[in-house]
Design an enzyme around this catalytic site. Sequence first.
Site, PDB file in Angstrom:
ATOM      1  N   GLU B  60       0.825  -1.211   0.000  1.00 33.41           N
ATOM      2  CA  GLU B  60       0.000   0.000   0.000  1.00 33.41           C
ATOM      3  C   GLU B  60       0.860   1.262   0.000  1.00 33.41           C
ATOM      4  O   GLU B  60       0.489   2.272  -0.599  1.00 33.41           O
ATOM      5  CB  GLU B  60      -0.964  -0.022   1.189  1.00 33.41           C
ATOM      6  CG  GLU B  60      -2.066  -1.075   1.077  1.00 33.41           C
ATOM      7  CD  GLU B  60      -1.602  -2.500   1.373  1.00 33.41           C
ATOM      8  OE1 GLU B  60      -0.450  -2.671   1.847  1.00 33.41           O
ATOM      9  OE2 GLU B  60      -2.365  -3.448   1.141  1.00 33.41           O
ATOM     10  N   HIS B 129     -11.214  -6.770   7.415  1.00 27.69           N
ATOM     11  CA  HIS B 129     -12.039  -6.516   6.231  1.00 27.69           C
ATOM     12  C   HIS B 129     -13.343  -5.813   6.606  1.00 27.69           C
ATOM     13  O   HIS B 129     -14.319  -5.921   5.896  1.00 27.69           O
ATOM     14  CB  HIS B 129     -12.380  -7.825   5.510  1.00 27.69           C
ATOM     15  CG  HIS B 129     -11.183  -8.610   5.073  1.00 27.69           C
ATOM     16  ND1 HIS B 129     -10.492  -9.446   5.916  1.00 27.69           N
ATOM     17  CD2 HIS B 129     -10.542  -8.669   3.881  1.00 27.69           C
ATOM     18  CE1 HIS B 129      -9.480 -10.005   5.259  1.00 27.69           C
ATOM     19  NE2 HIS B 129      -9.478  -9.549   4.027  1.00 27.69           N
TER      20      HIS B 129
END
Lengths: 342, 324
Positions: B60, B129
Amino acid sequence: MKGELVSVLSDDLDAVEAEGPRIGDQDLRSLYEAMMLSRALDDRCQNLHREGTIGFYVSSSGLEATSVGAAHCLHAEDWVFPSYRDAGMYLMRGGSVQAWLDQLYGNSGDLLSGRQLPSHHSLPGGRFVSISGTVGAHLAQATGCGLAMKARGDRHAVLASFGEAAKAQGGFHTGLNFAGVFAAPVIFLCQNRRLGAELGEPADREGSLAARAVAYGFRGELVDGTDILAVIKVVSEARERAVEGGGPTLIEAALPMHGNPEAPVARLRRYLELCGLWDAAWEEELRGRGRELLDAAVARAAATPQPPTDSMIFDVYAELPWMLREQREVLKRGYEPGDGHA
Amino acid sequence: MPELSMVEAVNFALREEMRRDERVVVLGEDVGALGGVFRATDGLLEEFGEDRVLDTPLAEGGIIGSAVGMALYGLRPVPEIQFVDFVFPGFDQIVSEVAKYRYRSGGQYPCPMVIRAPYGGGIRGGHYHSQSNEAYFTHTPGLVVVIPSTPHDTVGLLRSAMRSEDPVVFMEPKRIYRSVRGDVPEVDYSVPIGVARRVREGRDVSVFSYGAMLHECGRAAATAAERGIEVDLIDLRTLLPLDIDAVLESVAKTGKAVIVQEAPKFCGYGAEIAAILAERALLHLEAPVVRVAGFDTPFPYALESTYLPDAERVLAAVEQVVNF
């Protein structure tokens, strides 16, 4: 693994001519002038820091050959993602001594509006981007800039400069990994000041950088960082490779940890002297000109007032949102009872 | 135009804007050949090629970092963080670089981009998540934070975000990616950033929310109406900058406020709304401000339906303030 150390400058003029980059006499003298000015500027700034006039400063002493040499290889459209030891690059990319000093003073002449700690410069026209305080954060950014050039079909290159500390950061890995995966036109230049007594001998246990380049799938070079002709040779080759689609290059410029910080300037001086391009009178003239320029710039920076108070709230966004519009009003007239809400 | 789901709306807006503006590029993990794990970028690689749709390595920090370099150069990158829970390796790039570039360079280097990230619970995803971590971003000057709740607003706000000169964190409520559908006009409309939407007009109590929770609030408001309570339901849509006028006007009318978020309660986004009401609307308030929020725990897996606010909890809060 230890790379082959690229070096050019020596007393053997025939060898230098055979192995070195093609540089005209006038350009050689200009490079020397730039190194001298970079060094004089750095000396002055170190003094300003020691005497407490400026609150922070990061020296570029001893990095003149790498900083000036690498910038010499770039074209105007190329981009630079610098470290905070790149005074030479700043000057080579069109930055002025005055602008450099105004940034250190954080005054209203500062191109950055006094927003950054000293030594975190940037230049818009020079494509010399804003320096981060997070070591290594700019390496993936340099890669992204190179990817943007590729996406637009522009045949330019990016130079990313960093010190030896950055090689331990995650940003080093992601930046170089992305560059390798996408063959980004980037030159990664590590100015490694922590090498052992022998050039190219790592002083820490992190090992050779040139070897890491192999793992990322591109070329690594180890160059004598006190030898400006060697730096120009490897950086210009790397730039050529980048714009021709050959992908990135990792260059480790070796600077001995306990070496003489005069070495980069002295070595080019010696070469110019051997070539008949240097004499003591010119040296004196350069020093005098540098002193005058610095005296005037320091005086002006010291006399330039702080940025206006309400300048603090600009450039957070393109336009002021309501919070900042309210806070600007408070800054303009001073705090009053009832301003608690703003 | 037929009805689109939320995720189809994302795809539609990206595709249309990439056709309109060749500076727009998309990058992230599996956004190309796979079309994104939620299919948000489906078909973009085929249409726009690999210079504009980049399947990146899994990092990321590299995704956001690369997007920074692209933005400085003049592109309009739209990096995708596959789940906002994974943003933290790129968090330094967002808060220290993306948000600061314009400011720290004295305006020399703006860094406009749209960081897209699915967020939120209700999909049985566990805490890697499911999080709703918008408050980390709303606490960072320099960022714009947007959360749509309908396909219409997803297209309109994503367009505005891609045309903005500021970096935008665009959080997409993945729980309703497919379950919420709606009409999307074919014309090139946009929804302005910084403007809330009144979903339902009412005089008894204001309810402020955004994203997936907005729909729980809608259900609660419908039930409340059956019980004679008229809810003024406001979809904030942009969290930073907040549409403060919409908040204050609503509370000036109702005198009561409920704020609904699925993030942990303490120091969450709702705390800012509550503080603004305390500072600027105290004399309008007829009841304590109530926040309906997630618990102050990491997001739990097995007990997620207990953790997440729902229409029932919202309704209880509405009745609590109305009956105060």
